[in-house]
Design a protein around this motif. Sequence first.
Motif, PDB file in Angstrom:
ATOM      1  N   LYS A  69     -74.731 -62.217 -55.962  1.00 32.37           N
ATOM      2  CA  LYS A  69     -74.640 -61.195 -57.021  1.00 32.37           C
ATOM      3  C   LYS A  69     -75.983 -61.034 -57.724  1.00 32.37           C
ATOM      4  CE  LYS A  69     -73.352 -62.298 -60.989  1.00 32.37           C
ATOM      5  NZ  LYS A  69     -72.627 -62.855 -62.168  1.00 32.37           N
ATOM      6  N   ASP A  70     -76.618 -62.149 -58.088  1.00 26.72           N
ATOM      7  CA  ASP A  70     -77.904 -62.094 -58.780  1.00 26.72           C
ATOM      8  C   ASP A  70     -78.968 -61.434 -57.911  1.00 26.72           C
ATOM      9  OD1 ASP A  70     -76.795 -63.344 -60.941  1.00 26.72           O
ATOM     10  OD2 ASP A  70     -77.545 -65.352 -60.445  1.00 26.72           O
ATOM     11  N   THR A  71     -78.914 -61.694 -56.606  1.00 32.40           N
ATOM     12  CA  THR A  71     -79.896 -61.099 -55.694  1.00 32.40           C
ATOM     13  C   THR A  71     -79.721 -59.585 -55.627  1.00 32.40           C
ATOM     14  OG1 THR A  71     -79.903 -63.127 -54.368  1.00 32.40           O
ATOM     15  CG2 THR A  71     -80.804 -61.148 -53.338  1.00 32.40           C
ATOM     16  N   ILE A  72     -78.481 -59.132 -55.599  1.00 33.86           N
ATOM     17  CA  ILE A  72     -78.206 -57.682 -55.598  1.00 33.86           C
ATOM     18  C   ILE A  72     -78.698 -57.052 -56.894  1.00 33.86           C
ATOM     19  CG2 ILE A  72     -76.398 -55.924 -55.620  1.00 33.86           C
ATOM     20  CD1 ILE A  72     -74.739 -57.782 -53.829  1.00 33.86           C
ATOM     21  N   ILE A  73     -78.401 -57.699 -58.013  1.00 31.23           N
ATOM     22  CA  ILE A  73     -78.804 -57.181 -59.323  1.00 31.23           C
ATOM     23  C   ILE A  73     -80.328 -57.083 -59.414  1.00 31.23           C
ATOM     24  CG2 ILE A  73     -78.924 -57.772 -61.789  1.00 31.23           C
ATOM     25  CD1 ILE A  73     -76.048 -58.805 -61.548  1.00 31.23           C
ATOM     26  N   LYS A  74     -81.014 -58.120 -58.973  1.00 35.25           N
ATOM     27  CA  LYS A  74     -82.475 -58.109 -59.046  1.00 35.25           C
ATOM     28  C   LYS A  74     -83.073 -57.067 -58.105  1.00 35.25           C
ATOM     29  CE  LYS A  74     -83.067 -62.823 -60.741  1.00 35.25           C
ATOM     30  NZ  LYS A  74     -83.657 -62.400 -62.022  1.00 35.25           N
ATOM     31  N   ALA A  75     -82.413 -56.843 -56.982  1.00 39.17           N
ATOM     32  CA  ALA A  75     -82.881 -55.798 -56.049  1.00 39.17           C
ATOM     33  C   ALA A  75     -82.737 -54.419 -56.681  1.00 39.17           C
ATOM     34  CB  ALA A  75     -82.095 -55.876 -54.747  1.00 39.17           C
ATOM     35  N   ILE A  76     -81.632 -54.207 -57.388  1.00 35.84           N
ATOM     36  CA  ILE A  76     -81.420 -52.936 -58.084  1.00 35.84           C
ATOM     37  C   ILE A  76     -82.464 -52.756 -59.174  1.00 35.84           C
ATOM     38  CG2 ILE A  76     -79.844 -51.671 -59.615  1.00 35.84           C
ATOM     39  CD1 ILE A  76     -77.521 -52.951 -58.042  1.00 35.84           C
ATOM     40  N   GLN A  77     -82.704 -53.825 -59.946  1.00 32.90           N
ATOM     41  CA  GLN A  77     -83.696 -53.764 -61.016  1.00 32.90           C
ATOM     42  C   GLN A  77     -85.089 -53.453 -60.460  1.00 32.90           C
ATOM     43  OE1 GLN A  77     -83.025 -57.661 -62.649  1.00 32.90           O
ATOM     44  NE2 GLN A  77     -81.661 -56.914 -64.271  1.00 32.90           N
ATOM     45  N   PHE A  78     -85.397 -54.016 -59.302  1.00 32.22           N
ATOM     46  CA  PHE A  78     -86.695 -53.766 -58.686  1.00 32.22           C
ATOM     47  C   PHE A  78     -86.826 -52.300 -58.274  1.00 32.22           C
ATOM     48  CE2 PHE A  78     -89.512 -54.488 -54.748  1.00 32.22           C
ATOM     49  CZ  PHE A  78     -90.657 -54.257 -55.483  1.00 32.22           C
ATOM     50  N   GLU A  79     -85.773 -51.752 -57.701  1.00 33.53           N
ATOM     51  CA  GLU A  79     -85.805 -50.343 -57.301  1.00 33.53           C
ATOM     52  C   GLU A  79     -85.940 -49.437 -58.521  1.00 33.53           C
ATOM     53  OE1 GLU A  79     -86.059 -49.209 -54.262  1.00 33.53           O
ATOM     54  OE2 GLU A  79     -86.004 -51.267 -53.499  1.00 33.53           O
ATOM     55  N   LYS A  80     -85.292 -49.816 -59.617  1.00 35.41           N
ATOM     56  CA  LYS A  80     -85.407 -49.030 -60.855  1.00 35.41           C
ATOM     57  C   LYS A  80     -86.818 -49.152 -61.438  1.00 35.41           C
ATOM     58  CE  LYS A  80     -81.999 -48.727 -63.786  1.00 35.41           C
ATOM     59  NZ  LYS A  80     -80.928 -49.080 -64.753  1.00 35.41           N
ATOM     60  N   PHE A  81     -87.420 -50.325 -61.255  1.00 35.84           N
ATOM     61  CA  PHE A  81     -88.793 -50.516 -61.733  1.00 35.84           C
ATOM     62  C   PHE A  81     -89.745 -49.604 -60.958  1.00 35.84           C
ATOM     63  CE2 PHE A  81     -92.918 -52.545 -60.989  1.00 35.84           C
ATOM     64  CZ  PHE A  81     -93.378 -52.702 -62.292  1.00 35.84           C
ATOM     65  N   LYS A  82     -89.558 -49.526 -59.640  1.00 37.99           N
ATOM     66  CA  LYS A  82     -90.426 -48.690 -58.807  1.00 37.99           C
ATOM     67  C   LYS A  82     -90.169 -47.210 -59.058  1.00 37.99           C
ATOM     68  CE  LYS A  82     -89.326 -50.454 -54.783  1.00 37.99           C
ATOM     69  NZ  LYS A  82     -89.341 -50.667 -53.314  1.00 37.99           N
ATOM     70  N   GLN A  83     -88.886 -46.860 -59.268  1.00 39.83           N
ATOM     71  CA  GLN A  83     -88.502 -45.458 -59.478  1.00 39.83           C
ATOM     72  C   GLN A  83     -87.566 -45.384 -60.681  1.00 39.83           C
ATOM     73  OE1 GLN A  83     -87.544 -43.371 -55.618  1.00 39.83           O
ATOM     74  NE2 GLN A  83     -87.445 -45.489 -54.861  1.00 39.83           N
TER      75      GLN A  83
END
Length: 394
Positions: free
Chosen positions: A303-317
């Motif tokens: 779950k944490d890995t998915i959340i951090k992946a989403i946060q990273f995508e939001k950071f980029k875009q």
Amino acid sequence: MNYFIAVKTSINFKAVKTDSEAHNFRRKTFDYIKKDLTEKNEYWVENKISDRFRSIEAYCKDKSGRKLQKNALPIREAVVVIKENTTMQDLHKLSKRLEEELRIRIFQIAIHRDEGHYDKDSKEWKPNYHAHLIADWQDLETGKTLKHQSFHYSKMQDITAECLKMDRGISGSRGRLEAIEFKIQKKEEELLLLNSRITEMRAELNSKKFKDLIVKENDFLGFSKIKTDKTIENYERVFKSYNTELLKNKEILQSKTKIITELKQNNIELTKEVSLLKNKLSFILSSITAYTNEKEIYFNSVKDTIIKAIQFEKFKQPKLFDTSKEKIIAILDSICKKVSEKNNIPFSSLEEIFKNPDSSLEIFSLLNFDNHGIQYNTEHIPLQQKRKKIKRSQ
């Protein structure tokens, strides 16, 4: 051909460098990397270093009433030795433990698989697998930098080894063990061929073929005599050629012997790892409590890995999820697929995450659903064949 070298992990934090982001995220070209491997690198970012530093300065002033000291090191960087198959999920686990136990908050991660060197003997590429962790070193209670004792730094090493499984090698040990056994067999076959070739060359030196090197001519009486100077010249030429080849084969032989010795040692280490893995598996399967705890820890990590992946995508875009519900679901699908592939997470584990109402709610809270007035039914899964059924609020 690359081969596995048994290594121990380590972590060492130092003051972050001004060019860390340029190096870590390959914004510049460096002469010590193998460019065709750069695509295997992985990255995760929560904040830019400059933005984080400004936040730290503001928080320090607000919390303590004083400016951050000029000699303070509120942002630090660690180089962590990893394995070839270390995943971003493993490093997120490490980050979480560092925060929980030592209050160190990681906000950037870069996995480098493109650095290394060519072995001078074998001429093979020896990779230097490692990760860069950029950390916020601010004490949230005082606003100043964290103060750690020597035993805390020792604990960092323990936490790192445990999270990355460098000592026990739980992840994929059996597969690596079989791969190394196969490589040992191949290297030993190469050695046999080399030894056979050297034997053939030595036998050839004593063969009738060398009689052809003898130059003879008849004297004025018609007697055949060896022409010494020409014969010696022929032998020197042939021996020079054979000597060069023998020397080359000897060097190759020494290199292959060295590789086999290393592989056999790694084989011993991995055999121990597999044994520990079997023991742990046996314990987990025989204890309901242990099994439940391991399962919970694993799903929380997913779950944490998915959340951090989403946060990273939001950071980029930043405006990535400011779109229609259909596109949001498609983006989430893509993110989850990438997380699954990069971290070796079974699709069934993702299904379990989205079946859990609390986990599902936590993930969907990141997707700007409020902007669309959308409600969702957490009994369904927003992935590939199992799309989440989303309804607009009335």
